[in-house]
Scaffold this motif. Sequence first.
Motif, PDB file in Angstrom:
ATOM      1  N   HIS A   1      -5.551   0.739   6.697  1.00 53.54           N
ATOM      2  CA  HIS A   1      -6.434   1.900   6.878  1.00 53.54           C
ATOM      3  C   HIS A   1      -7.445   2.000   5.739  1.00 53.54           C
ATOM      4  O   HIS A   1      -7.971   3.063   5.462  1.00 53.54           O
ATOM      5  CB  HIS A   1      -5.598   3.181   6.986  1.00 53.54           C
ATOM      6  N   TYR A   2      -7.619   0.870   5.038  1.00 54.77           N
ATOM      7  CA  TYR A   2      -8.757   0.678   4.124  1.00 54.77           C
ATOM      8  C   TYR A   2      -8.684   1.446   2.801  1.00 54.77           C
ATOM      9  O   TYR A   2      -9.721   1.669   2.171  1.00 54.77           O
ATOM     10  CB  TYR A   2     -10.076   0.961   4.859  1.00 54.77           C
ATOM     11  N   SER A   3      -7.502   1.824   2.385  1.00 56.69           N
ATOM     12  CA  SER A   3      -7.411   2.393   1.033  1.00 56.69           C
ATOM     13  C   SER A   3      -7.783   1.325   0.018  1.00 56.69           C
ATOM     14  O   SER A   3      -7.552   0.135   0.230  1.00 56.69           O
ATOM     15  CB  SER A   3      -5.996   2.906   0.745  1.00 56.69           C
TER      16      SER A   3
ATOM     17  N   CYS B   1       0.836  -1.196   0.000  1.00 56.13           N
ATOM     18  CA  CYS B   1       0.000   0.000   0.000  1.00 56.13           C
ATOM     19  C   CYS B   1       0.878   1.255   0.000  1.00 56.13           C
ATOM     20  O   CYS B   1       1.815   1.361   0.817  1.00 56.13           O
ATOM     21  CB  CYS B   1      -0.908  -0.004   1.223  1.00 56.13           C
TER      22      CYS B   1
ATOM     23  N   HIS C   1      -6.562   6.610   2.699  1.00 59.51           N
ATOM     24  CA  HIS C   1      -5.503   7.469   3.195  1.00 59.51           C
ATOM     25  C   HIS C   1      -4.342   7.649   2.225  1.00 59.51           C
ATOM     26  O   HIS C   1      -3.559   8.576   2.379  1.00 59.51           O
ATOM     27  CB  HIS C   1      -4.924   6.877   4.486  1.00 59.51           C
TER      28      HIS C   1
ATOM     29  N   HIS D   1       0.310   3.996   1.209  1.00 49.92           N
ATOM     30  CA  HIS D   1       0.187   4.780   2.429  1.00 49.92           C
ATOM     31  C   HIS D   1       1.258   4.395   3.443  1.00 49.92           C
ATOM     32  O   HIS D   1       2.169   5.174   3.703  1.00 49.92           O
ATOM     33  CB  HIS D   1      -1.220   4.622   3.030  1.00 49.92           C
ATOM     34  N   LYS D   2       1.172   3.175   3.983  1.00 48.19           N
ATOM     35  CA  LYS D   2       2.179   2.761   4.960  1.00 48.19           C
ATOM     36  C   LYS D   2       2.683   1.339   4.742  1.00 48.19           C
ATOM     37  O   LYS D   2       3.250   0.732   5.645  1.00 48.19           O
ATOM     38  CB  LYS D   2       1.636   2.916   6.380  1.00 48.19           C
ATOM     39  N   GLY D   3       2.453   0.825   3.560  1.00 44.68           N
ATOM     40  CA  GLY D   3       3.113  -0.408   3.182  1.00 44.68           C
ATOM     41  C   GLY D   3       2.433  -1.703   3.596  1.00 44.68           C
ATOM     42  O   GLY D   3       3.046  -2.759   3.493  1.00 44.68           O
ATOM     43  N   TRP D   4       1.208  -1.644   4.064  1.00 43.75           N
ATOM     44  CA  TRP D   4       0.512  -2.900   4.365  1.00 43.75           C
ATOM     45  C   TRP D   4       0.305  -3.675   3.066  1.00 43.75           C
ATOM     46  O   TRP D   4       0.198  -3.103   1.982  1.00 43.75           O
ATOM     47  CB  TRP D   4      -0.846  -2.609   5.018  1.00 43.75           C
TER      48      TRP D   4
ATOM     49  N   CYS E   1      -6.638  -2.442   1.213  1.00 47.52           N
ATOM     50  CA  CYS E   1      -5.659  -2.391   2.295  1.00 47.52           C
ATOM     51  C   CYS E   1      -6.338  -2.678   3.637  1.00 47.52           C
ATOM     52  O   CYS E   1      -7.297  -1.991   4.013  1.00 47.52           O
ATOM     53  CB  CYS E   1      -5.001  -1.016   2.338  1.00 47.52           C
TER      54      CYS E   1
HETATM   55 FE1  FES Z   1      -2.874   1.133   3.464  1.00 41.60          FE
HETATM   56 FE2  FES Z   1      -2.712   2.884   5.438  1.00 41.60          FE
HETATM   57  S1  FES Z   1      -1.332   1.274   4.965  1.00 41.60           S
HETATM   58  S2  FES Z   1      -4.248   2.725   3.924  1.00 41.60           S
END
Ligand code: FES
Length: 172
Positions: free
Chosen positions: A121-123, A100, A137, A102-105, A118
């Motif tokens: 945080h549901y992106s 992701c 996010h 955003h933060k790599g999930w 994701c």
């Molecule tokens: Fe994917 Fe935050 S890590 S939305």
Amino acid sequence: MRCKKMVDVGRRQFLRGGAVAAAGAAVSTIAPAPAKAGPANAQLDYPSNKLANLSDLAVNEPMDIEYPDADSPGILLKLGEAVEGGAGPDNDIVAYSVLCPHKGWYLTYNGEDRSLNCPGHYSRFDAEAGGQQIWGHATQNLPQFTLRVDDNGDIYAEGCSDLIFGRPSNVI
Ligand code: FES
């Protein structure tokens, strides 16, 4: 009388100074300081990595891949209908990073609406629209890998549309 001469001298000096200042301003207007050269565009040397063969793919069943190296997971996906940027004879094969932005999930693929989702945080990202962000996010679209299919049906990744999460450069 002496006083009047002093005034005349003062006036001449004032006018001379003004003329010099005006000339300087004109020169600076006509000839601005030379612009500094900008940095050269970053040209990355992406590897050409074979990911799979056309015969390995089934419609809407993602295959795990790694590109441009083993630390960058992704999926290779045959969508079954042509999409912009799709590769192969049906223009329907795409590949994305699954980190992701955003933060790599790790993203998971939803075959029902063909999105990558994701759990952090549901992106959400659209697999049929070049990884365009649908919601969430993240502040960039999902990095899409550039694909090429040769005459034997071998599928190669040879580039990437956006910065892969956590990297200062996609090729490191
Ligand atoms: Fe994917 Fe935050 S890590 S939305």
